[in-house]
Design a protein around this motif. Structure first.
Motif, PDB file in Angstrom:
ATOM      1  N   SER A 156       0.813  -1.227   0.000  1.00 38.90           N
ATOM      2  CA  SER A 156       0.000   0.000   0.000  1.00 38.90           C
ATOM      3  C   SER A 156       0.841   1.270   0.000  1.00 38.90           C
ATOM      4  CB  SER A 156      -0.920   0.015   1.230  1.00 38.90           C
ATOM      5  OG  SER A 156      -0.155   0.090   2.424  1.00 38.90           O
ATOM      6  N   LEU A 157       2.158   1.148  -0.158  1.00 39.15           N
ATOM      7  CA  LEU A 157       3.024   2.327  -0.134  1.00 39.15           C
ATOM      8  C   LEU A 157       2.712   3.254  -1.298  1.00 39.15           C
ATOM      9  CD1 LEU A 157       6.391   0.557   0.769  1.00 39.15           C
ATOM     10  CD2 LEU A 157       5.094   2.122   2.232  1.00 39.15           C
ATOM     11  N   LEU A 158       2.823   4.544  -1.057  1.00 36.54           N
ATOM     12  CA  LEU A 158       2.550   5.532  -2.084  1.00 36.54           C
ATOM     13  C   LEU A 158       3.594   5.442  -3.196  1.00 36.54           C
ATOM     14  CD1 LEU A 158       1.730   8.578   0.244  1.00 36.54           C
ATOM     15  CD2 LEU A 158       0.116   7.014  -0.853  1.00 36.54           C
ATOM     16  N   ASP A 159       3.222   5.960  -4.370  1.00 37.70           N
ATOM     17  CA  ASP A 159       4.144   5.930  -5.503  1.00 37.70           C
ATOM     18  C   ASP A 159       5.301   6.908  -5.331  1.00 37.70           C
ATOM     19  OD1 ASP A 159       2.639   4.008  -6.761  1.00 37.70           O
ATOM     20  OD2 ASP A 159       1.413   5.469  -7.859  1.00 37.70           O
ATOM     21  N   SER A 160       5.119   7.867  -4.420  1.00 38.13           N
ATOM     22  CA  SER A 160       6.178   8.848  -4.177  1.00 38.13           C
ATOM     23  C   SER A 160       7.271   8.216  -3.318  1.00 38.13           C
ATOM     24  CB  SER A 160       5.601  10.092  -3.503  1.00 38.13           C
ATOM     25  OG  SER A 160       4.934   9.741  -2.309  1.00 38.13           O
ATOM     26  N   GLY A 161       8.247   9.019  -2.918  1.00 32.33           N
ATOM     27  CA  GLY A 161       9.391   8.515  -2.174  1.00 32.33           C
ATOM     28  C   GLY A 161       9.023   7.851  -0.861  1.00 32.33           C
ATOM     29  N   ASN A 181       5.978   6.604   5.880  1.00 36.25           N
ATOM     30  CA  ASN A 181       5.304   5.754   4.900  1.00 36.25           C
ATOM     31  C   ASN A 181       5.479   4.278   5.227  1.00 36.25           C
ATOM     32  OD1 ASN A 181       4.374   7.914   3.363  1.00 36.25           O
ATOM     33  ND2 ASN A 181       6.249   8.010   2.142  1.00 36.25           N
ATOM     34  N   LEU A 182       6.664   3.901   5.671  1.00 41.25           N
ATOM     35  CA  LEU A 182       6.911   2.498   5.992  1.00 41.25           C
ATOM     36  C   LEU A 182       6.017   2.015   7.121  1.00 41.25           C
ATOM     37  CD1 LEU A 182      10.816   2.280   5.763  1.00 41.25           C
ATOM     38  CD2 LEU A 182       9.134   1.388   4.135  1.00 41.25           C
ATOM     39  N   SER A 204      15.956   0.202  -2.214  1.00 44.36           N
ATOM     40  CA  SER A 204      17.416   0.287  -2.169  1.00 44.36           C
ATOM     41  C   SER A 204      17.914   1.598  -1.580  1.00 44.36           C
ATOM     42  CB  SER A 204      17.996   0.111  -3.585  1.00 44.36           C
ATOM     43  OG  SER A 204      17.517   1.122  -4.455  1.00 44.36           O
ATOM     44  N   GLY A 205      17.081   2.650  -1.584  1.00 41.79           N
ATOM     45  CA  GLY A 205      17.510   3.939  -1.067  1.00 41.79           C
ATOM     46  C   GLY A 205      17.140   4.184   0.386  1.00 41.79           C
ATOM     47  N   LEU A 206      16.753   3.138   1.112  1.00 41.63           N
ATOM     48  CA  LEU A 206      16.302   3.308   2.496  1.00 41.63           C
ATOM     49  C   LEU A 206      17.431   3.265   3.515  1.00 41.63           C
ATOM     50  CD1 LEU A 206      13.032   1.149   2.482  1.00 41.63           C
ATOM     51  CD2 LEU A 206      13.202   3.640   2.559  1.00 41.63           C
ATOM     52  N   GLY A 207      18.649   3.039   3.065  1.00 42.19           N
ATOM     53  CA  GLY A 207      19.769   3.018   3.996  1.00 42.19           C
ATOM     54  C   GLY A 207      19.629   1.915   5.037  1.00 42.19           C
ATOM     55  N   SER A 208      19.852   2.259   6.299  1.00 43.85           N
ATOM     56  CA  SER A 208      19.792   1.262   7.373  1.00 43.85           C
ATOM     57  C   SER A 208      18.389   0.701   7.568  1.00 43.85           C
ATOM     58  CB  SER A 208      20.282   1.874   8.687  1.00 43.85           C
ATOM     59  OG  SER A 208      19.442   2.949   9.076  1.00 43.85           O
ATOM     60  N   LEU A 209      17.354   1.410   7.082  1.00 50.20           N
ATOM     61  CA  LEU A 209      15.986   0.909   7.218  1.00 50.20           C
ATOM     62  C   LEU A 209      15.752  -0.345   6.383  1.00 50.20           C
ATOM     63  CD1 LEU A 209      13.932   4.241   7.133  1.00 50.20           C
ATOM     64  CD2 LEU A 209      14.432   2.810   9.127  1.00 50.20           C
ATOM     65  N   ARG A 210      16.648  -0.631   5.453  1.00 49.00           N
ATOM     66  CA  ARG A 210      16.511  -1.844   4.636  1.00 49.00           C
ATOM     67  C   ARG A 210      16.648  -3.110   5.478  1.00 49.00           C
ATOM     68  NH1 ARG A 210      20.736  -2.277   0.781  1.00 49.00           N
ATOM     69  NH2 ARG A 210      19.435  -3.730  -0.399  1.00 49.00           N
ATOM     70  N   ASN A 211      17.222  -2.967   6.673  1.00 48.29           N
ATOM     71  CA  ASN A 211      17.381  -4.115   7.555  1.00 48.29           C
ATOM     72  C   ASN A 211      16.180  -4.323   8.477  1.00 48.29           C
ATOM     73  OD1 ASN A 211      19.945  -4.890   6.631  1.00 48.29           O
ATOM     74  ND2 ASN A 211      20.912  -3.304   7.884  1.00 48.29           N
ATOM     75  N   THR A 212      15.112  -3.540   8.262  1.00 48.59           N
ATOM     76  CA  THR A 212      13.900  -3.681   9.068  1.00 48.59           C
ATOM     77  C   THR A 212      13.248  -5.038   8.813  1.00 48.59           C
ATOM     78  OG1 THR A 212      13.518  -1.301   9.000  1.00 48.59           O
ATOM     79  CG2 THR A 212      11.637  -2.687   9.545  1.00 48.59           C
ATOM     80  N   LYS A 213      12.771  -5.680   9.878  1.00 50.64           N
ATOM     81  CA  LYS A 213      12.113  -6.976   9.748  1.00 50.64           C
ATOM     82  C   LYS A 213      10.767  -6.846   9.053  1.00 50.64           C
ATOM     83  CE  LYS A 213      14.130  -8.960  13.971  1.00 50.64           C
ATOM     84  NZ  LYS A 213      13.811  -9.525  15.314  1.00 50.64           N
ATOM     85  N   VAL A 214      10.422  -7.870   8.287  1.00 52.31           N
ATOM     86  CA  VAL A 214       9.115  -7.951   7.634  1.00 52.31           C
ATOM     87  C   VAL A 214       8.229  -8.876   8.460  1.00 52.31           C
ATOM     88  CG1 VAL A 214       7.859  -8.626   5.563  1.00 52.31           C
ATOM     89  CG2 VAL A 214      10.139  -7.579   5.367  1.00 52.31           C
TER      90      VAL A 214
END
Length: 408
Positions: free
Chosen positions: A117-122, A127-128, A285-295
């Motif tokens: 459901s994330l927006l098409d924008s950044g 948003n996360l 890919s542009g989320l930096g350290s947030l890319r390691n957030t658990k799903v």
């Protein structure tokens, strides 16, 4: 808080105490046979087992004994951790509704692609936190192509769901609007969405998953600089702390290193994280350290009872047609803005009542658990020989906890 939805078409407004259901009409005497060919199909057997299983929305389950009118909905801030209101049952526990439905993966209100459901924008932290899976569910209808495989009990239950959700909405709005002029009433975003088909329009349900990403940092994390005595006088730290954004990033990086250390340095092999999700547009890919957030993996099971991970929705849910869902209901009351402006929308002027259906469990149908010979006897009645009464479609050994991390 989930982003409020816009105003919708008026919903049907039946009373809670309705007469015996006359819709959908019984197929007795119709050209479609209810003989061996239909009643032995996997879909027919699974639907019948579903509506007869414990927790299903039976006629008794919609009465005031199970869904009290008084003090319903109510805040459950300690249990749920937010300021929304929830419906509870007669024992004061969170009300859960279970029923079969048709899933439309490609529907207007479905958001089950790689970005949910994330927006098409950044993408950013805010948003996360709002990221959820959106499932468009259709009521079972005699006009469906597969209706020859629908037990009458399943059709009756489908209509019961529509009536019940509409009645619960009506009760809230009638109380709130008792002394409010028609022109000043809040905008209502109902449990339903209007959906225009090829030949007729109908209502569909928008069912949301719970938030998909867990352990996200607090919005205010790092707002206050965190410095140890040993850093005093350090030129690098002095320069970084002059900028609140840099200080916040330093604090978040420190927290991420701490989590990595606690996991033995293994951040991707034990649980699925954002960095492991399908990312065709390189937005993650542009989320930096947030890319390691658990799903967090919603409890959705395939026909064999195996958990389906969000990264597999596009392959494993795309062909799914029928599901059994267990949901709970919540209401956000968004107050109007205090300063009136001529350019304001009605939602801003008068507030919003945002009704939401949150998925707790979903089982794809037909499923092997409902096709076991012990589940139904030849007359269509549920047996309790092999499994204890109240056993759901998924095996107890496969039921995951509320906070599920998927293993590779």
């Amino acid at each position: 808080m989930t982003e409020p939805q816009s105003s919708l078409s008026p919903s049907p407004q039946p009373t809670r105490q309705s007469s015996p259901l006359s819709w959908p009409p019984s197929r007795e005497g119709s050209p479609v046979s209810e003989g061996t060919k239909l009643t032995t199909s996997p879909l027919y057997i699974s639907l019948l087992a579903s509506v007869k299983s414990a927790g299903s929305l039976t006629e008794e389950a919609v009465g005031e004994k199970n869904i009290p009118v008084e003090n319903n909905p109510r805040p459950l801030s300690v249990l749920m951790g937010d300021k929304a209101e929830y419906w509870v049952n007669g024992s004061g526990d969170l009300l859960r509704l279970k029923f079969p439905a048709r899933l439309d993966f490609h529907g207007k209100y479905s958001h089950l692609g790689p970005y949910f459901s994330l927006l098409d924008s950044g993408l950013d932290l805010t948003n996360l936190k709002r990221a959820r899976g959106h499932f468009e569910l259709h009521f079972l209808s005699p006009d469906d192509e597969e209706s020859g495989q629908y037990p009458q009990e399943a059709l009756d239950m489908s209509h019961r769901v529509l009536e019940t959700l509409s009645a619960l909405t009506t009760e809230v709005e009638d109380v709130h609007n008792a002394s409010v002029p028609q022109s000043e009433r809040p905008v209502v975003s109902a449990f339903f969405r209007a959906c225009a088909g090829n030949e007729q329009d109908n209502f569909v349900l928008l069912v949301q998953s719970e938030p998909l990403f867990k352990d996200l940092p607090n919005d205010n994390q790092g707002a206050v600089p965190c410095v140890s005595r040993s850093n005093i006088g350090n030129a690098y730290w002095s320069k970084e702390l002059l900028s609140p954004s840099k200080a916040k990033k330093l604090a978040q990086n420190k927290e991420e290193k701490s989590r990595s250390s606690n996991n033995g340095g293994n951040t991707a092999s034990e649980v699925m994280r954002i960095r492991d999700l399908y990312d065709p547009d390189s937005r993650y890919s542009g989320l930096g350290s947030l890319r390691n957030t658990k799903v967090k993996c919603p409890d959705i099971r395939d026909s064999q009872g195996t958990l389906i991970h969000p990264c597999d929705y596009r392959t494993k849910l795309q062909q799914a047609r029928f599901v059994e869902v267990e949901v709970y209901l919540k209401l956000w009351r968004i107050p109007p803005k205090t300063k009136i402006d001529q350019m304001m929308s009605d939602r801003e002027k008068f507030g919003l009542h945002n009704y939401q259906i949150i998925m707790r469990q979903m089982q794809l149908l037909p499923c092997t658990a409902y096709l076991k010979p012990a589940v139904l006897d030849p007359k269509g009645k549920q047996k309790a020989s092999e499994e204890p009464e109240g056993q759901s479609a998924r095996k107890r050994s496969n039921v995951a906890s509320d906070d599920m991390d998927i293993n590779f």
